[in-house]
Scaffold this active site. Structure first.
Site, PDB file in Angstrom:
ATOM      1  N   GLU A 198     -22.720 -17.019  11.902  1.00  0.00           N
ATOM      2  CA  GLU A 198     -21.912 -17.875  11.147  1.00  0.00           C
ATOM      3  C   GLU A 198     -20.739 -16.858  10.240  1.00  0.00           C
ATOM      4  O   GLU A 198     -21.045 -15.700  10.352  1.00  0.00           O
ATOM      5  CB  GLU A 198     -22.838 -18.439   9.908  1.00  0.00           C
ATOM      6  CG  GLU A 198     -23.522 -19.538  10.920  1.00  0.00           C
ATOM      7  CD  GLU A 198     -24.616 -19.873   9.730  1.00  0.00           C
ATOM      8  OE1 GLU A 198     -24.407 -19.655   8.468  1.00  0.00           O
ATOM      9  OE2 GLU A 198     -25.813 -20.361  10.238  1.00  0.00           O
ATOM     10  N   LYS A 251     -19.150 -15.323   7.147  1.00  0.00           N
ATOM     11  CA  LYS A 251     -19.683 -15.209   5.805  1.00  0.00           C
ATOM     12  C   LYS A 251     -18.654 -15.443   4.788  1.00  0.00           C
ATOM     13  O   LYS A 251     -17.712 -14.689   4.521  1.00  0.00           O
ATOM     14  CB  LYS A 251     -20.059 -13.526   5.933  1.00  0.00           C
ATOM     15  CG  LYS A 251     -20.772 -13.338   4.441  1.00  0.00           C
ATOM     16  CD  LYS A 251     -21.490 -12.115   4.214  1.00  0.00           C
ATOM     17  CE  LYS A 251     -22.118 -11.732   2.972  1.00  0.00           C
ATOM     18  NZ  LYS A 251     -21.505 -12.023   1.881  1.00  0.00           N
ATOM     19  N   ASP A 294     -16.453 -15.968   1.649  1.00  0.00           N
ATOM     20  CA  ASP A 294     -16.519 -15.194   0.447  1.00  0.00           C
ATOM     21  C   ASP A 294     -16.166 -16.128  -0.904  1.00  0.00           C
ATOM     22  O   ASP A 294     -15.047 -16.407  -1.255  1.00  0.00           O
ATOM     23  CB  ASP A 294     -15.179 -14.270   0.662  1.00  0.00           C
ATOM     24  CG  ASP A 294     -15.684 -12.873  -0.526  1.00  0.00           C
ATOM     25  OD1 ASP A 294     -16.629 -12.889  -1.211  1.00  0.00           O
ATOM     26  OD2 ASP A 294     -14.748 -12.134  -0.428  1.00  0.00           O
ATOM     27  N   TYR A 352     -24.152 -23.967   4.781  1.00  0.00           N
ATOM     28  CA  TYR A 352     -24.762 -22.973   5.811  1.00  0.00           C
ATOM     29  C   TYR A 352     -26.448 -23.099   6.065  1.00  0.00           C
ATOM     30  O   TYR A 352     -26.645 -22.336   6.636  1.00  0.00           O
ATOM     31  CB  TYR A 352     -24.204 -21.617   5.490  1.00  0.00           C
ATOM     32  CG  TYR A 352     -24.501 -20.957   4.205  1.00  0.00           C
ATOM     33  CD1 TYR A 352     -25.451 -20.831   3.627  1.00  0.00           C
ATOM     34  CD2 TYR A 352     -23.244 -20.830   3.352  1.00  0.00           C
ATOM     35  CE1 TYR A 352     -25.762 -20.286   2.388  1.00  0.00           C
ATOM     36  CE2 TYR A 352     -23.336 -20.105   2.278  1.00  0.00           C
ATOM     37  CZ  TYR A 352     -24.425 -20.175   1.824  1.00  0.00           C
ATOM     38  OH  TYR A 352     -24.429 -19.413   0.461  1.00  0.00           O
ATOM     39  N   LYS A 398     -21.109  -6.848   7.357  1.00  0.00           N
ATOM     40  CA  LYS A 398     -19.899  -6.940   6.234  1.00  0.00           C
ATOM     41  C   LYS A 398     -18.840  -6.067   6.893  1.00  0.00           C
ATOM     42  O   LYS A 398     -19.096  -5.128   7.591  1.00  0.00           O
ATOM     43  CB  LYS A 398     -20.196  -6.347   5.001  1.00  0.00           C
ATOM     44  CG  LYS A 398     -21.263  -6.718   4.064  1.00  0.00           C
ATOM     45  CD  LYS A 398     -20.801  -7.797   3.354  1.00  0.00           C
ATOM     46  CE  LYS A 398     -20.161  -7.645   1.958  1.00  0.00           C
ATOM     47  NZ  LYS A 398     -20.998  -7.253   0.901  1.00  0.00           N
ATOM     48  N   CYS A 452       4.866   9.547 -22.525  1.00  0.00           N
ATOM     49  CA  CYS A 452       4.929   8.271 -22.232  1.00  0.00           C
ATOM     50  C   CYS A 452       6.243   7.727 -21.576  1.00  0.00           C
ATOM     51  O   CYS A 452       7.379   8.076 -22.218  1.00  0.00           O
ATOM     52  CB  CYS A 452       4.918   7.290 -23.499  1.00  0.00           C
ATOM     53  SG  CYS A 452       4.804   5.735 -23.151  1.00  0.00           S
ATOM     54  N   CYS A 488       8.195   5.334 -24.321  1.00  0.00           N
ATOM     55  CA  CYS A 488       8.375   5.503 -25.740  1.00  0.00           C
ATOM     56  C   CYS A 488       8.473   7.234 -26.028  1.00  0.00           C
ATOM     57  O   CYS A 488       8.850   7.725 -27.016  1.00  0.00           O
ATOM     58  CB  CYS A 488       7.423   5.014 -26.718  1.00  0.00           C
ATOM     59  SG  CYS A 488       5.797   5.741 -26.626  1.00  0.00           S
ATOM     60  N   CYS A 539      -1.161   6.538 -23.573  1.00  0.00           N
ATOM     61  CA  CYS A 539      -0.131   6.780 -24.856  1.00  0.00           C
ATOM     62  C   CYS A 539      -0.553   6.258 -26.265  1.00  0.00           C
ATOM     63  O   CYS A 539      -1.120   5.347 -26.499  1.00  0.00           O
ATOM     64  CB  CYS A 539       1.220   5.868 -24.515  1.00  0.00           C
ATOM     65  SG  CYS A 539       2.225   5.983 -25.762  1.00  0.00           S
ATOM     66  N   CYS A 567       5.084   1.788 -29.184  1.00  0.00           N
ATOM     67  CA  CYS A 567       5.532   1.594 -27.759  1.00  0.00           C
ATOM     68  C   CYS A 567       5.705   0.323 -27.376  1.00  0.00           C
ATOM     69  O   CYS A 567       4.644  -0.535 -27.281  1.00  0.00           O
ATOM     70  CB  CYS A 567       4.067   2.382 -27.110  1.00  0.00           C
ATOM     71  SG  CYS A 567       4.645   2.456 -25.378  1.00  0.00           S
TER      72      CYS A 567
END
Ligand code: IVH
Length: 684
Positions: free
Chosen positions: A114, A116, A118, A226, A313, A407, A410, A425, A431
């Site tokens: 079957e 799988k 998710d 299932y 998987k 950064c 800034c 930062c 900022c």
């Protein structure tokens, strides 16, 4: 219409609507126009309102939701909800096949393969053909009762069609969000200024746990079944049973097949590995089950998994493309994320142009350079990630990436916290992306819920210089906002458009800000955007400390003594409140009338019986679920802690408790008590 006529018409309408739902959502073969369907449903709702004595809890009118669940009740699964063992290669599958043959010997058998799906697993119990309850997996023994929300999923039958179903049975399946619903939802969230869901699985699970079933009904969830369980099942083959449940009205995937041997299974897996991107929903592998139920019983279970089934998987799909440049993004907490700009490439069905490069260490480790051909994979996150470099294709003099020191927004020198991978930062006061990010978080739905400020409006007000921190929101006046504007390039037409705040917009914004003053303390605490203080932690802090002053004055030990709060969170909380800027911000917000303590109704304390005591709750219990026991501890002023230390007062021990915990408690002489002893202590 008299009562008898109403009763008959309600029955007739319900049957018609159920049949149309089934044709549309299970068979994907509509038998009526949306318009005509709505007319039937409206008539049914009207009649049920007029004659409430004929309203049935499984009426198709219940699909639109409406009921609010404050807290999901915990229900003990009649049959534990186990998960499957995982495999990743055909060698491991052959081992699985060998293990089975060793136990069952020469008996011939078949496998069922079957998809799988998710999503998240659900157990549906039907009694006399009617949906009785729907329970999530939870810890496998107890799960959440999400029946009201599940009833809004149109492909799940509320009343079964005629058939040979047992008087009581459970059927398990996976609730998932099809790609179409996922894309629609994330578009909506983007335009509301909400964070999009990372993937359909998270979206499905977030949706199913919503308190308002009306909202769930709009999320476009779906469900494949299932696994049929129970006594007196019609067939002794899993495949036949499942196929037969289609006649009862269940949605079972047409891609389920029977295989005579493991080679057939491997062929099926290889086919789906190639085709899976064409499905309108996500799968993350293939499930392989022994078909015969008597053989399943013979094979039995290990502590965690059935021996008769396994999951294969899929490996994440990986493609290679050219790295064009790297941007450094500044998040709301100041954390810097390097993002790669890529030559567009197709990956798992969508075009990828950007990918995460995580942090400086990873850039160094994979030694990625501009112009390199890089491997890109899609994990669980929205933005794909770069997993490696094709060194054979590197140009001779490709320069190393030099990680920024200041950064990009800034100019402040970046810092790096000991033991953390990210650069930050530290200029959280001025900022720009940090200020905007903090305000956007503050107004978001799960925080102060000021949705009239969504859709980029914060940015416009910020750019006009009227907003420098969250407290400034409460100083905004009509004159500050009316007429302010910003031009931007529209994504659909590519033309310049101007967004200007007119009367209605401004009124709505001000109304929303005013209404936010009644938002609960735990949400205000979450809204402050303290690093590591998410919704759950904020809730715990609010419940344990009751008001902001107690949190401000709490010692590191006090904070660590609270459930869900470890040293990292405690230090971050302490750090936040030791900054005078935070205190003056809170004082301003207090003056504006925001809530900084829990109300009488929110206070769930029942007694002070366990004051000063701390409990570790571990294992599985008979009468109550682990969460219910923890709740009792808290309601009686006790503290739940995750790990045993010399300060722990009691270890409440259930079945299957971790042996390490027991050993540690014995070593430290911590009293170990059973569920019954705990209840006795409570009632003393
Ligand atoms: S059978 C005892 N079949 O995958 C057998 N599970 O760990 C129970 N899943 O928890 C599971 N598609 O949520 C089964 N066709 C399928 C499935 C499936 C998805 C999920 C399920 C389970 C997990 C495996």
């Amino acid at each position: 219409m008299d009562s008898d006529q109403a009763k008959n018409r309600i029955l007739d309408l319900s049957l018609q609507i159920n049949q149309h739902n089934y044709s549309y959502y299970v068979l994907s073969n509509p038998t009526i126009s949306d318009y005509d369907f709505d007319i039937l449903l409206e008539e049914l709702i009207k009649l049920e309102n007029q004659f409430p004595e004929f309203l049935n809890s499984n009426s198709p009118s219940q699909r639109v939701g409406g009921e609010i669940t404050k807290e999901f009740k915990q229900i003990k699964h009649k049959y534990s909800m186990l998960s499957l063992g995982n495999t990743y290669s055909s060698e491991e599958l052959k081992d699985f096949d060998e293990r089975i043959k060793k136990i069952i010997g020469e008996t011939p058998f078949e496998y069922v393969c079957e998809l799988k799906f998710d999503g998240l697993s659900i157990g549906l119990t039907y009694i006399e053909g009617k949906l009785s309850h729907a329970v999530t997996r939870g810890d496998g023994v107890f799960g959440d009762d999400v029946t009201t929300n599940v009833k809004t999923i149109r492909s799940i039958p509320l009343i079964l069609k005629e058939g040979n179903y047992p008087p009581e049975f459970e059927i398990r399946g996976e609730i998932f969000m099809p790609h179409k619903s996922f894309e629609k939802l994330n578009l909506e969230r983007n335009s509301n200024g909400e964070l999009p869901f990372a993937n359909p699985r998270n979206a499905a699970s977030g949706s199913l746990k919503m308190q308002d079933s009306k909202e769930v009904s709009k999320r476009g969830l779906d469900c494949f079944l299932y696994y049929l369980l129970g006594e007196n099942l019609p067939f002794s083959s899993h495949y036949e049973n499942l196929r037969n449940t289609k006649n009862w009205g269940f949605k079972v995937s047409d891609f389920m097949i029977k295989c005579k041997n493991i080679e057939g299974v491997i062929e099926y897996i290889n086919d789906w590995n190639l085709q899976r991107n064409e499905l309108p929903f996500d799968i993350d592998g293939i499930v392989i089950k022994v078909d015969s139920i008597p053989l399943q019983e013979k094979l039995g279970y290990t502590a965690k998994n059935p021996r008769w089934a396994i999951a294969y998987k899929f490996k994440a799909e990986s493609v290679s493309t050219k790295l064009l440049s790297i941007d450094f993004q500044v998040g709301r907490t100041g954390s810097i994320t390097p993002v790669a700009n890529l030559e567009p490439v197709l990956l798992s069905g969508s075009m990828v142009k950007r990918a995460s490069l995580h942090n400086a260490d990873i850039i160094k480790k994979i030694d990625v350079r501009i112009g390199d051909m890089v491997f890109v994979e899609k994990g669980g996150e929205i933005i794909p990630k770069i997993t490696g470099v094709d060194l054979a294709l590197r140009e001779n003099n490709a320069p190393e990436v030099i990680y920024i020191e200041n950064c990009p927004e800034c100019g402040t020198k970046l810092t790096r916290i000991e033991g953390e991978a990210n650069h930050y930062c530290p200029n959280d006061n001025t900022c720009p992306p940090q200020i905007k990010g903090k305000i956007e978080h503050f107004i978001s739905r799960k925080a102060m819920n000021i949705d009239s400020l969504g859709e980029g409006k914060v940015e416009i007000i910020f750019d006009c210089g009227k907003l420098n921190n969250i407290a400034d929101l409460y100083d905004l006046k009509y004159e500050d906002l009316f007429g302010i504007e910003k031009s931007f390039i529209a994504e659909d037409t590519g033309k310049e458009r101007i967004m200007r705040f007119m009367e209605k917009t401004v009124e709505n914004i001000l109304k929303g800000i005013e209404a936010s003053k009644s938002v609960s303390f735990e949400k205000v605490l979450f809204a402050l955007g303290i690093r590591y203080v998410g919704e759950t932690v904020a809730k715990k802090l609010a419940q344990s400390f009751k008001n902001i002053d107690s949190i401000i004055n709490a010692s590191l030990e006090d904070l660590i003594g609270t459930e869900e709060i470890g040293i990292k969170i405690a230090e971050s909380v302490k750090n936040y409140f030791s900054n005078p800027e935070s205190i003056s911000l809170i004082n301003r917000l207090k003056e504006k009338g925001l809530r900084f303590e829990i109300t009488e109704e929110e206070n769930t304390t029942v007694s002070n019986k366990f004051e000063g005591l701390s409990f570790v709750v571990s294992g599985v219990f008979e009468k109550y679920s682990r969460d219910q026991i923890k709740k009792m501890v808290e309601e009686n002023s006790g503290k739940n802690v995750a790990a045993i230390s010399a300060k722990t007062s009691y270890l409440i021990a259930g079945d299957n408790m971790g042996p390490e915990k027991k050993k540690k408690a014995e070593k430290l002489n911590i009293p170990i008590i059973s569920e019954t002893e705990f209840l006795a202590l409570l009632n003393e």
